[in-house]
Design a protein around this motif. Structure first.
Motif, PDB file in Angstrom:
ATOM      1  N   VAL A 114      38.777  37.530  46.551  1.00 35.73           N
ATOM      2  CA  VAL A 114      39.477  38.134  45.406  1.00 35.73           C
ATOM      3  C   VAL A 114      39.252  39.648  45.441  1.00 35.73           C
ATOM      4  CG1 VAL A 114      39.644  38.235  42.895  1.00 35.73           C
ATOM      5  CG2 VAL A 114      39.198  36.043  44.035  1.00 35.73           C
ATOM      6  N   PRO A 115      40.303  40.449  45.421  1.00 36.23           N
ATOM      7  CA  PRO A 115      40.143  41.912  45.504  1.00 36.23           C
ATOM      8  C   PRO A 115      39.258  42.457  44.383  1.00 36.23           C
ATOM      9  CG  PRO A 115      42.446  41.297  45.789  1.00 36.23           C
ATOM     10  CD  PRO A 115      41.725  40.052  45.366  1.00 36.23           C
ATOM     11  N   PRO A 116      38.284  43.286  44.718  1.00 37.40           N
ATOM     12  CA  PRO A 116      37.400  43.859  43.680  1.00 37.40           C
ATOM     13  C   PRO A 116      38.157  44.667  42.641  1.00 37.40           C
ATOM     14  CG  PRO A 116      36.513  44.235  45.895  1.00 37.40           C
ATOM     15  CD  PRO A 116      37.898  43.702  46.067  1.00 37.40           C
ATOM     16  N   THR A 117      39.299  45.236  43.024  1.00 38.33           N
ATOM     17  CA  THR A 117      40.072  46.020  42.055  1.00 38.33           C
ATOM     18  C   THR A 117      40.543  45.169  40.880  1.00 38.33           C
ATOM     19  OG1 THR A 117      42.035  45.630  43.427  1.00 38.33           O
ATOM     20  CG2 THR A 117      40.837  47.706  43.761  1.00 38.33           C
ATOM     21  N   LEU A 118      40.877  43.911  41.149  1.00 37.61           N
ATOM     22  CA  LEU A 118      41.295  43.024  40.068  1.00 37.61           C
ATOM     23  C   LEU A 118      40.142  42.757  39.101  1.00 37.61           C
ATOM     24  CD1 LEU A 118      43.516  40.363  41.890  1.00 37.61           C
ATOM     25  CD2 LEU A 118      44.256  42.226  40.404  1.00 37.61           C
ATOM     26  N   ARG A 119      38.954  42.602  39.648  1.00 36.70           N
ATOM     27  CA  ARG A 119      37.805  42.344  38.795  1.00 36.70           C
ATOM     28  C   ARG A 119      37.457  43.572  37.965  1.00 36.70           C
ATOM     29  NH1 ARG A 119      33.185  38.651  40.863  1.00 36.70           N
ATOM     30  NH2 ARG A 119      33.386  38.195  38.637  1.00 36.70           N
ATOM     31  N   MET A 127      37.251  42.145  29.275  1.00 39.21           N
ATOM     32  CA  MET A 127      36.916  40.741  29.542  1.00 39.21           C
ATOM     33  C   MET A 127      35.424  40.591  29.819  1.00 39.21           C
ATOM     34  SD  MET A 127      39.954  39.145  31.923  1.00 39.21           S
ATOM     35  CE  MET A 127      41.603  38.875  31.284  1.00 39.21           C
ATOM     36  N   THR A 128      34.857  39.484  29.352  1.00 40.72           N
ATOM     37  CA  THR A 128      33.481  39.158  29.692  1.00 40.72           C
ATOM     38  C   THR A 128      33.432  38.576  31.107  1.00 40.72           C
ATOM     39  OG1 THR A 128      33.652  36.909  28.816  1.00 40.72           O
ATOM     40  CG2 THR A 128      32.988  38.655  27.273  1.00 40.72           C
ATOM     41  N   TRP A 129      32.201  38.352  31.605  1.00 44.98           N
ATOM     42  CA  TRP A 129      32.063  37.764  32.943  1.00 44.98           C
ATOM     43  C   TRP A 129      32.719  36.385  32.988  1.00 44.98           C
ATOM     44  CZ3 TRP A 129      29.797  33.268  34.738  1.00 44.98           C
ATOM     45  CH2 TRP A 129      29.650  33.165  36.124  1.00 44.98           C
ATOM     46  N   GLY A 130      32.499  35.592  31.933  1.00 43.98           N
ATOM     47  CA  GLY A 130      33.085  34.255  31.900  1.00 43.98           C
ATOM     48  C   GLY A 130      34.597  34.279  31.860  1.00 43.98           C
ATOM     49  N   ASP A 132      36.493  36.709  32.975  1.00 44.80           N
ATOM     50  CA  ASP A 132      36.924  37.199  34.281  1.00 44.80           C
ATOM     51  C   ASP A 132      36.946  36.072  35.307  1.00 44.80           C
ATOM     52  OD1 ASP A 132      37.482  38.944  36.469  1.00 44.80           O
ATOM     53  OD2 ASP A 132      35.332  39.052  36.898  1.00 44.80           O
ATOM     54  N   MET A 133      35.894  35.262  35.317  1.00 46.16           N
ATOM     55  CA  MET A 133      35.827  34.152  36.270  1.00 46.16           C
ATOM     56  C   MET A 133      36.896  33.104  35.960  1.00 46.16           C
ATOM     57  SD  MET A 133      33.468  34.720  38.533  1.00 46.16           S
ATOM     58  CE  MET A 133      33.226  33.091  39.207  1.00 46.16           C
ATOM     59  N   ARG A 134      37.096  32.798  34.694  1.00 43.43           N
ATOM     60  CA  ARG A 134      38.007  31.716  34.314  1.00 43.43           C
ATOM     61  C   ARG A 134      39.470  32.099  34.480  1.00 43.43           C
ATOM     62  NH1 ARG A 134      36.046  30.999  29.810  1.00 43.43           N
ATOM     63  NH2 ARG A 134      37.566  31.935  28.373  1.00 43.43           N
ATOM     64  N   HIS A 135      39.825  33.330  34.132  1.00 41.63           N
ATOM     65  CA  HIS A 135      41.236  33.719  34.108  1.00 41.63           C
ATOM     66  C   HIS A 135      41.694  34.480  35.361  1.00 41.63           C
ATOM     67  CE1 HIS A 135      41.594  32.372  29.997  1.00 41.63           C
ATOM     68  NE2 HIS A 135      40.600  33.142  29.621  1.00 41.63           N
ATOM     69  N   ILE A 136      40.768  35.109  36.060  1.00 46.73           N
ATOM     70  CA  ILE A 136      41.148  35.940  37.207  1.00 46.73           C
ATOM     71  C   ILE A 136      40.632  35.370  38.522  1.00 46.73           C
ATOM     72  CG2 ILE A 136      41.033  38.237  38.232  1.00 46.73           C
ATOM     73  CD1 ILE A 136      42.601  38.137  35.616  1.00 46.73           C
ATOM     74  N   VAL A 137      39.313  35.214  38.620  1.00 46.08           N
ATOM     75  CA  VAL A 137      38.689  34.896  39.913  1.00 46.08           C
ATOM     76  C   VAL A 137      38.984  33.464  40.347  1.00 46.08           C
ATOM     77  CG1 VAL A 137      36.522  34.737  41.171  1.00 46.08           C
ATOM     78  CG2 VAL A 137      36.891  36.615  39.558  1.00 46.08           C
TER      79      VAL A 137
END
Length: 217
Positions: A114-119, A127-130, A132-137
């Motif tokens: 997953v591109p770091p730019t998206l994160r 967004m929280t870490w959770g 970010d993981m749930r909706h993006i990563v």
């Protein structure tokens, strides 16, 4: 004209063996996938140094042949720990850990793709870490990991043929029993192969369909 001593009861015996193969595979793949996702996320999140003990644990299951793992685990639990446990339980336990070891590597690699730019963009949006993981990563990583996961599931299904060493009568063991009794090895192995094909073909086709559908989205 081809003649065989095989009866309908023998076919049902093979079908029962196929059912055991499916059951062991299903338990190992489901439980191993859940553990693999957890292990993969932990390995990615904490970094290689802090994840070193977990990485070593997973490397053990990836490096040692499955046959040896089954025999040693069965002997250790029964002889050393003096715990009465069925061969079916040992088969499910070892195959689950074996699956999780490979699945963890698939998950870790998919997350890293997953591109770091998206994160960074998701974090900048609050967004929280959770989240970010749930909706993006995880949605993006799933598309990357899915073909490898299908290959892993098929591999586990075929590797389940080794659980005969812990006294589990799966498809291949059932075939060997009939070969000993009927003395028709080629014919019975062809039927055994047909059973394996009927089990694995739908999984491969469904996996290919989902992969093509995701690539077109």
């Amino acid at each position: 004209m081809f003649d065989t001593a095989m009866t309908l009861n023998d076919v049902m015996f093979l079908a029962q063996g196929a059912g055991m193969t499916i059951l062991v595979t299903l338990i190992a793949v489901v439980c191993g996938t859940v553990l693999g996702i957890i292990f993969g996320v932990v390995r990615y999140q904490v970094g290689p140094v802090w994840a070193a003990p977990l990485t070593f644990f997973l490397d053990v299951f990836r490096s040692i042949p499955l046959l040896i793992q089954l025999v040693l685990t069965f002997a250790f639990i029964g002889t050393v720990m003096k715990i009465r446990i069925s061969g079916f339980s040992v088969a499910c336990l070892v195959l689950t850990l074996y699956t999780s070891a490979y699945c963890a590597e698939i998950v870790r690699g998919a997350i890293e793709s997953v591109p770091p730019t998206l994160r960074r963009a998701s974090r900048s949006l609050g967004m929280t870490w959770g989240q970010d993981m749930r909706h993006i990563v995880l949605p993006l990583a799933t598309r990357v990991a899915f073909p490898s996961w299908i290959g892993l599931a098929l591999s586990v299904m075929k590797d389940s043929a080794l659980v005969y060493v812990v006294q589990v009568t799966e498809l291949l063991k059932s075939t060997q029993i009939l070969i000993t009794r009927l003395q028709e090895p080629l014919f019975l192995l062809m039927i055994c192969g047909a059973f394996y094909f009927l089990i694995s073909f739908p999984i491969a086709r469904i996996g290919g369909y989902l992969e093509r559908r995701w690539s077109n989205d």
